[in-house]
Design a protein around this motif. Structure first.
Motif, mmCIF file in Angstrom:
data_model
loop_
_atom_site.group_PDB
_atom_site.id
_atom_site.type_symbol
_atom_site.label_atom_id
_atom_site.label_comp_id
_atom_site.label_asym_id
_atom_site.label_seq_id
_atom_site.Cartn_x
_atom_site.Cartn_y
_atom_site.Cartn_z
ATOM 1 N N VAL A 286 9.695 -52.408 8.352
ATOM 2 C CA VAL A 286 9.272 -52.155 9.737
ATOM 3 C C VAL A 286 10.407 -51.529 10.532
ATOM 4 C CG1 VAL A 286 8.316 -53.154 11.837
ATOM 5 C CG2 VAL A 286 7.681 -54.114 9.615
ATOM 6 N N GLY A 287 11.590 -52.148 10.466
ATOM 7 C CA GLY A 287 12.739 -51.600 11.172
ATOM 8 C C GLY A 287 13.129 -50.234 10.645
ATOM 9 N N SER A 288 13.070 -50.072 9.324
ATOM 10 C CA SER A 288 13.395 -48.789 8.719
ATOM 11 C C SER A 288 12.473 -47.693 9.226
ATOM 12 C CB SER A 288 13.300 -48.903 7.193
ATOM 13 O OG SER A 288 13.480 -47.652 6.577
ATOM 14 N N LEU A 289 11.174 -47.989 9.259
ATOM 15 C CA LEU A 289 10.191 -47.001 9.716
ATOM 16 C C LEU A 289 10.436 -46.600 11.165
ATOM 17 C CD1 LEU A 289 7.336 -45.590 9.018
ATOM 18 C CD2 LEU A 289 6.406 -47.447 10.403
ATOM 19 N N LEU A 290 10.592 -47.582 12.042
ATOM 20 C CA LEU A 290 10.750 -47.281 13.466
ATOM 21 C C LEU A 290 12.054 -46.548 13.750
ATOM 22 C CD1 LEU A 290 9.368 -50.567 15.084
ATOM 23 C CD2 LEU A 290 8.235 -48.342 14.934
ATOM 24 N N LYS A 291 13.140 -46.965 13.107
ATOM 25 C CA LYS A 291 14.430 -46.309 13.340
ATOM 26 C C LYS A 291 14.418 -44.869 12.839
ATOM 27 C CE LYS A 291 16.901 -50.705 13.207
ATOM 28 N NZ LYS A 291 17.739 -51.623 12.409
ATOM 29 N N THR A 292 13.774 -44.649 11.684
ATOM 30 C CA THR A 292 13.726 -43.291 11.153
ATOM 31 C C THR A 292 12.787 -42.416 11.977
ATOM 32 O OG1 THR A 292 14.058 -44.264 8.959
ATOM 33 C CG2 THR A 292 13.491 -41.932 9.038
ATOM 34 N N ALA A 293 11.666 -42.974 12.429
ATOM 35 C CA ALA A 293 10.757 -42.221 13.298
ATOM 36 C C ALA A 293 11.462 -41.802 14.576
ATOM 37 C CB ALA A 293 9.520 -43.061 13.626
ATOM 38 N N ALA A 294 12.291 -42.705 15.119
ATOM 39 C CA ALA A 294 13.057 -42.366 16.322
ATOM 40 C C ALA A 294 14.080 -41.273 16.021
ATOM 41 C CB ALA A 294 13.741 -43.616 16.865
ATOM 42 N N HIS A 295 14.759 -41.392 14.907
ATOM 43 C CA HIS A 295 15.795 -40.425 14.535
ATOM 44 C C HIS A 295 15.210 -39.029 14.329
ATOM 45 C CE1 HIS A 295 19.545 -39.040 12.639
ATOM 46 N NE2 HIS A 295 18.771 -38.431 11.757
ATOM 47 N N LEU A 296 14.019 -38.965 13.700
ATOM 48 C CA LEU A 296 13.407 -37.679 13.377
ATOM 49 C C LEU A 296 12.419 -37.202 14.438
ATOM 50 C CD1 LEU A 296 12.734 -38.243 9.567
ATOM 51 C CD2 LEU A 296 14.627 -36.997 10.619
ATOM 52 N N GLY B 247 3.031 -41.489 20.998
ATOM 53 C CA GLY B 247 4.113 -40.556 21.297
ATOM 54 C C GLY B 247 5.373 -40.917 20.551
ATOM 55 N N PRO B 248 6.460 -40.222 20.838
ATOM 56 C CA PRO B 248 7.735 -40.520 20.174
ATOM 57 C C PRO B 248 8.331 -41.818 20.694
ATOM 58 C CG PRO B 248 8.040 -38.836 21.844
ATOM 59 C CD PRO B 248 6.558 -39.087 21.770
ATOM 60 N N ILE B 249 9.247 -42.373 19.940
ATOM 61 C CA ILE B 249 10.074 -43.494 20.383
ATOM 62 C C ILE B 249 11.532 -43.069 20.231
ATOM 63 C CG2 ILE B 249 8.384 -45.298 19.911
ATOM 64 C CD1 ILE B 249 9.782 -45.798 17.242
ATOM 65 N N LYS B 250 12.421 -43.713 20.984
ATOM 66 C CA LYS B 250 13.805 -43.235 21.004
ATOM 67 C C LYS B 250 14.825 -44.312 20.643
ATOM 68 C CE LYS B 250 12.783 -39.678 24.504
ATOM 69 N NZ LYS B 250 12.793 -38.585 23.501
ATOM 70 N N HIS B 251 14.734 -45.476 21.255
ATOM 71 C CA HIS B 251 15.794 -46.472 21.118
ATOM 72 C C HIS B 251 15.260 -47.712 20.407
ATOM 73 C CE1 HIS B 251 16.804 -44.116 24.826
ATOM 74 N NE2 HIS B 251 17.916 -43.970 24.131
ATOM 75 N N VAL B 252 15.685 -47.915 19.178
ATOM 76 C CA VAL B 252 15.238 -49.041 18.355
ATOM 77 C C VAL B 252 16.455 -49.877 17.987
ATOM 78 C CG1 VAL B 252 13.996 -49.734 16.274
ATOM 79 C CG2 VAL B 252 13.395 -47.579 17.423
ATOM 80 N N LEU B 253 16.372 -51.185 18.230
ATOM 81 C CA LEU B 253 17.515 -52.039 17.891
ATOM 82 C C LEU B 253 17.056 -53.455 17.595
ATOM 83 C CD1 LEU B 253 18.301 -53.925 20.635
ATOM 84 C CD2 LEU B 253 18.884 -51.666 21.486
ATOM 85 N N ASP B 254 17.870 -54.167 16.830
ATOM 86 C CA ASP B 254 17.649 -55.581 16.529
ATOM 87 C C ASP B 254 18.492 -56.417 17.485
ATOM 88 O OD1 ASP B 254 16.223 -54.623 14.362
ATOM 89 O OD2 ASP B 254 17.882 -54.865 12.963
ATOM 90 N N ALA B 255 17.905 -57.527 17.945
ATOM 91 C CA ALA B 255 18.661 -58.418 18.828
ATOM 92 C C ALA B 255 18.058 -59.810 18.789
ATOM 93 C CB ALA B 255 18.665 -57.887 20.265
ATOM 94 N N LYS B 256 18.853 -60.784 18.379
ATOM 95 C CA LYS B 256 18.480 -62.194 18.420
ATOM 96 C C LYS B 256 17.140 -62.457 17.728
ATOM 97 C CE LYS B 256 21.051 -63.024 22.702
ATOM 98 N NZ LYS B 256 20.991 -63.483 24.133
#
Length: 373
Positions: free
Chosen positions: A248-258, A277-286
């Protein structure tokens, strides 16, 4: 359990100020539902609320006129819409426009706010005002018969607050005495296949292969008395493959990057909210996986993601691929598709990105470079 209305009000004020707890957390701490927490503030006058500053809190119970209330919210201008389930939260900033009703389903189809509202599961509604420092947070909150929140609308500083006050005047219920009864929340047991020996696998696979629209999938599940997880496990790798949880994290982070545009669905029994639409900022926290963009926030509780599936559904426009994120009971936490409209094939970049999740759990630079090319 926190019993009296005054006890609930005092505990709410204390936990909000001292512990910075959210409504859902306070309700859980007090062993009551969110609806009971909000309803405890019904009957507080504006003057009494102001005298209880700095944590002004009061609620107004609304009439059960769901389509009309959603129509009125159009007058608020730009707001923040929030829909969540136990493990996923979807927040979107925009205006409620193109509101309509089809039977007992409400639709909001504006450019940014995209909702499906299942009114048969709506039971209670409130307008809530709460002091937060020097500001006043205003919201409209809807709940099901079990006291679980199904949808919330938060006004922003530049929203039309006069329309909020007009709603309070026009749609307040005649009963403004605190105190409600909610039904006990019962978790539906997962259906068990009566017999694998009598299950018609060939017919099931044939019907899946001949789907014409993604919406037809619900009818397929109903016809064969399956839940989502059972269907994925039965259909075979050609149409459904299990992915690692961290895909899940891999998909969202790569979608944001590309900059690959996506559609992200989060819902519950009373509402589904969609970001397109596009997404831009994906991060893990707590323990949460977050999308933190200007007009869209997504929060997924990572430890409660139980199973992740890559699912392929045939349609008249070709195969439509999705990532389906399930909890331990097999209920949907979130669905992620590539951006598309009916009549259009899905983007190759989306399909390639999703397929790459079978081979990697992190947004590896080599994978990103390959997809970008």
């Amino acid at each position: 359990m926190c019993g009296t209305v005054n006890d609930i009000r005092k505990s709410f004020a204390s936990l909000r100020i001292d512990k910075k707890m959210r409504h859902r957390e306070i309700a859980h701490f007090l062993q009551i539902t969110e609806a009971e927490l909000v309803d405890a503030h019904v009957g507080v006058s504006k003057l009494d609320a102001m005298q209880s500053s700095p944590n002004l809190a009061r609620a107004v119970r609304l009439k059960k006129s769901w389509p009309e209330l959603i129509q009125h919210i159009q007058l608020f201008g730009e707001v923040m819409a929030l829909t969540r389930n136990e493990y996923g939260v979807h927040e979107k900033i925009g205006s409620y426009q193109h509101v309509s009703t089809q039977g007992d389903i409400g639709l909001v189809l504006s450019e940014k706010i995209d909702l499906r509202l299942f009114y048969k599961h709506w039971e209670l509604a409130y307008m809530f005002e709460e002091g937060k420092g020097d500001s006043l947070q205003r919201s409209v909150q809807f709940f099901d018969e079990c006291g679980q929140a199904v949808h919330k609308v938060f006004l922003l500083p530049d929203s039309v607050h006069q329309a909020f006050e007009q709603m309070m005047h026009d749609w307040a219920d005649s009963n403004q005495d605190p105190g409600i009864e909610v039904q006990e929340l019962s978790k539906q047991a997962t259906d068990e296949l009566k017999s694998l020996e009598t299950f018609d696998f060939d017919s099931f696979r044939n019907d899946w292969a001949n789907l014409l629209d993604t919406h037809d999938f619900f009818g397929l599940l109903k016809k064969y008395h399956l839940n989502r997880l059972q269907a994925f496990e039965l259909i075979g790798h050609h149409y459904a493959e299990q992915l690692p949880r961290d895909a899940v994290g891999s998909l969202l982070k790569t979608a944001a990057h590309l900059n690959v545009p996506v559609m992200i669905f989060v819902g519950n029994r009373g509402a589904i909210q969609i970001h397109t639409g596009p997404i831009k900022h994906v991060l893990d926290a707590k323990g949460w996986l977050n999308v933190l963009d200007h007009d869209f926030n997504l929060h997924l509780r990572l430890n409660d993601i139980h199973k992740v599936w890559l699912v392929r559904k045939p349609t008249k426009d070709g195969i439509v691929s999705s990532m389906e994120i399930l909890d331990e009971q097999g209920d949907v936490i979130a669905l992620i598709f590539g951006k598309r409209k009916p009549g259009q094939a899905e983007l190759d970049t989306w399909r390639d990105l999703l397929e790459s999740c079978k081979n990697t759990s992190d947004p590896d630079e080599a994978v990103m470079e390959e997809l970008a090319n």
